[in-house]
Enzyme design. Sequence first.
Site, PDB file in Angstrom:
ATOM      1  N   HIS A 142       5.735  14.137   8.304  1.00 47.22           N
ATOM      2  CA  HIS A 142       4.885  13.054   8.816  1.00 47.22           C
ATOM      3  C   HIS A 142       4.566  11.980   7.800  1.00 47.22           C
ATOM      4  O   HIS A 142       3.681  11.173   8.033  1.00 47.22           O
ATOM      5  CB  HIS A 142       3.553  13.617   9.310  1.00 47.22           C
ATOM      6  N   LYS A 160      -7.946   2.766  13.466  1.00 47.77           N
ATOM      7  CA  LYS A 160      -7.159   3.809  12.806  1.00 47.77           C
ATOM      8  C   LYS A 160      -7.959   4.274  11.603  1.00 47.77           C
ATOM      9  O   LYS A 160      -8.918   3.620  11.201  1.00 47.77           O
ATOM     10  CB  LYS A 160      -5.790   3.278  12.369  1.00 47.77           C
ATOM     11  N   ARG A 161      -7.574   5.408  11.020  1.00 48.46           N
ATOM     12  CA  ARG A 161      -8.239   5.839   9.809  1.00 48.46           C
ATOM     13  C   ARG A 161      -8.206   4.732   8.761  1.00 48.46           C
ATOM     14  O   ARG A 161      -7.240   3.983   8.671  1.00 48.46           O
ATOM     15  CB  ARG A 161      -7.547   7.086   9.252  1.00 48.46           C
ATOM     16  N   LYS A 173      -2.739   1.299   5.166  1.00 49.29           N
ATOM     17  CA  LYS A 173      -2.855   0.688   6.489  1.00 49.29           C
ATOM     18  C   LYS A 173      -3.364  -0.760   6.385  1.00 49.29           C
ATOM     19  O   LYS A 173      -3.198  -1.538   7.296  1.00 49.29           O
ATOM     20  CB  LYS A 173      -3.760   1.521   7.381  1.00 49.29           C
TER      21      LYS A 173
HETATM   22  C1  LIG Z   1      -3.903   7.549  18.289  1.00 53.16           C
HETATM   23  C2  LIG Z   1      -5.055   7.869  17.426  1.00 53.16           C
HETATM   24  C3  LIG Z   1      -4.939   7.753  16.036  1.00 53.16           C
HETATM   25  C4  LIG Z   1      -3.679   7.265  15.362  1.00 53.16           C
HETATM   26  O1  LIG Z   1      -3.743   5.859  15.189  1.00 53.16           O
HETATM   27  P1  LIG Z   1      -2.697   5.105  14.239  1.00 53.16           P
HETATM   28  O2  LIG Z   1      -2.984   3.662  14.507  1.00 53.16           O
HETATM   29  O3  LIG Z   1      -1.341   5.497  14.714  1.00 53.16           O
HETATM   30  O4  LIG Z   1      -2.990   5.509  12.857  1.00 53.16           O
HETATM   31  C5  LIG Z   1      -6.038   8.051  15.262  1.00 53.16           C
HETATM   32  N1  LIG Z   1      -7.204   8.449  15.804  1.00 53.16           N
HETATM   33  C6  LIG Z   1      -7.347   8.562  17.143  1.00 53.16           C
HETATM   34  C7  LIG Z   1      -8.675   8.979  17.685  1.00 53.16           C
HETATM   35  C8  LIG Z   1      -6.291   8.280  17.995  1.00 53.16           C
HETATM   36  O5  LIG Z   1      -6.448   8.421  19.317  1.00 53.16           O
END
Ligand SMILES: *Cc1c(COP(=O)(O)O)cnc(C)c1O
Length: 816
Positions: A359, A551-552, A557
């Site tokens: 990943h 996102k985190r 990012k």
């Molecule tokens: C889909 C999802 C993520 C992943 O988001 P990315 O933009 O791909 O990093 C993280 N947290 C939650 C709660 C999600 O539903």
Amino acid sequence: MRSVGSTLEEFERDLISNLYYQRGTTLESASGSDGYHTLALTVRDRLIERYARTAAAHYEANPRFVYYLSAEYLLGRQLRQNLLYTDTEKLARPIAAQLGTSIEELERYDVEPGLGNGGLGRLAACLLDSMATLDIPAVGYGIRYEFGIFKQGFRDGAQVERPDDWTFYGNPWEFPAPDDRQKVGFYGATAPALDDPSGLRRQWSPGEIVRGEPSHMLVPGYGTQTVNIVRLWRARASRESFDLSRFGAGQYKEAVEDITRAENISKVLYPDDSTEQGRELRLKQQYFLVACSLRDIIRRYRLRNDGWDAFPAKVVVQLNDTHPVMAVVELMRLLVDEYRVDWDRAWSITRRTFNYTCHTLLPEALETWPVALLERLLPRHMELIYSINYFFLQEVEATFPGDGDRLRRLSIISEDGERRVRMAHLAVVASSAVNGVAELHTRLLTETTLRDFAELWPQKFHNVTNGVTPRRFVRMANPRLSELITTTTGSQRWITDLDQLDALAGKADDREFLDRWRAVKRANKVDLAALVEQSTGVVMDPDSLCDVMIKRFHEYKRQHLKLLHVITLFNRLREDPDLDVVPRTVLFGGKAAPGYHAMKLLIRLVNAVAEAVNTDPVVSRHLKVVLQPDYNVSRALVIIPAADLSEQISLAGKEASGTGNMKLALNGAVTIGTLDGANIEIRDRVGAENFFLFGLDAQQAEEQRRHHNPRAYYETDPDLRAAIDAIANGVFAKGDRTLFAPVVDAMLGRDEYLALADYRAYMECQERVERAWRDQDAWARMSVLNAARCGFFSSDRTVRDYCDLIWRVDPVRVTG
Ligand SMILES: *Cc1c(COP(=O)(O)O)cnc(C)c1O
């Protein structure tokens, strides 16, 4: 056995009966929580029967099972899902109304099991959903963390973490299965097995024994009878741990010491996949998960099979990243030491059983464990790793004779500095298939991170691009859009066959359709505005461009790049109050790992900038900035349907895939993004003209890195300079120049993720966004085409790819 019915009367009868016999209360004295639990149990009853039939069909067919091992699951709330999957909302709604409440009211008691951090855990949940929907016999294994991902709040703009005591009021979706508990050992010593001349078999006498107690949650398929399970392990002290004599002597703390130590194993979810914390406990968690799960897998195998030869034909294990990779060593230990299978045969069985999904590309996120720690915690496993490595390196030597450098690079044990076990190497060596999660990611894996392995075993490597479940992320998240899709495509088949969205493309020039499309988006924005106002007090205009970055928080990012854009807009509007800009609401959502100080400071800065923007009488007329607290799956379901613009701006070559990008595109958000992860595949499908592309690509980023000079950008770009200076001069800190100095230093020092190199391209791209937004018909057209062409990103397709390329499992139909 009495069977549950599907009529209104039967549903109501069961509800009242559950209230009375399960909750032990009455209609007159039931609380809101009683109402929720009673509804949950009544819906759950409708799944049990399917589950029983699934178990019977699986027993009968004795099929090959997929066992998905994951340290994280972000399942999301269960009530609305299970109402949908049992088609009982139409029954529950009128009964709730009759009882003076509503599903929405009761859903407030439905707790999200936050057993994961972000994308990796949510992927696990999406794959489970799709496996059940496709009738794939599967079990997910994980840890039942007592405290899931922390709840995020803000104090003076700074993130505060509160524990997530998610089971406090009980979890009606969970079934304890204490009879299937397992014993797990740690520490201790090993000794030779006297009757084994090869010396490969040994005996391990653990120094600590912990019990794993399972419970499971149901994983129903949509539009099918299959109900799979996800089995979660909780650590308990063995029964002898309680020291009654000490307790009697008043030594209360000492009396329960062993219990506490054992139960700490499943106490908390580690809040990040790339920071170092409580390392020994984390390794214990990993081994605890796989030791319990493997024994359970073997128990299940033996219900219908004898001997070991059929094992790989009946069992396929998928490792979700390296967290569960000790499973391969544990299987070797069980086979060689406990079941007396000879080494070569055991290794052949093991290798045919496991597969590994990688990943990441970030070197700091590739797990390694000190040999010394493993020797102490899992002495037998360390010996087995040495043997596995010894035979593996012999194999390498046979293919590349005399290439000592290659041996060193490939070895499972890294010898530079402190000796450490490279978990990704162990995973590749022991797996029959290894996959990356997006095309670019798989290519970069085989060209860089795992290149030597790809040269050794090219046929082992596959790409399986991630996906998201259309049930949760379209049908449940966006009922208005779902209705429009259903009327447009003529049926609900799109819910299980997302390629049907393609039919929307034919409507992309239909004015009337575009008006309806826009009306859906606007209504969703009104809903989001209610959430935002209630949780932050900020009033957002549903007609403004809804620009979301959820996102985190992580440096790669690049939330800081987005923030530089916001500050630039702020500066421009302050300079020229009449500037003609598109009204915009910028919504951030995301948590930072508690130990990730740089990102916690950035969160503080985002809140400070939001405050400055939202309280400025001029700026706030055009721009609002929100950091929605406690981003999780439930919040995602409100934010995503309302988004116009999806920010996917990671430095190219760093985001393995992303899945937020897919959820947003499927809900009609247009992406502004770099050529990273699955953004590339999204752009290929929606068309370059419907995607806002900017920035360096992965190769250019690699080159830029070698000579990157952030100061040169700062000095030559006046907008960039003004934005950074505003931070440096304390504009967002009441004049305090020290508070956010580390953010400035990181940008002007190393600028590790090249935000300054991409800044100008990003700003220009945002101007293209503004121009596009001014033509609302053209924007709606882009929005439609994004949704229409993203059917590929259904996790149903992902699971089919896994089946075709890796698992080779057949569905088992469960009859109704
Ligand atoms: C889909 C999802 C993520 C992943 O988001 P990315 O933009 O791909 O990093 C993280 N947290 C939650 C709660 C999600 O539903």
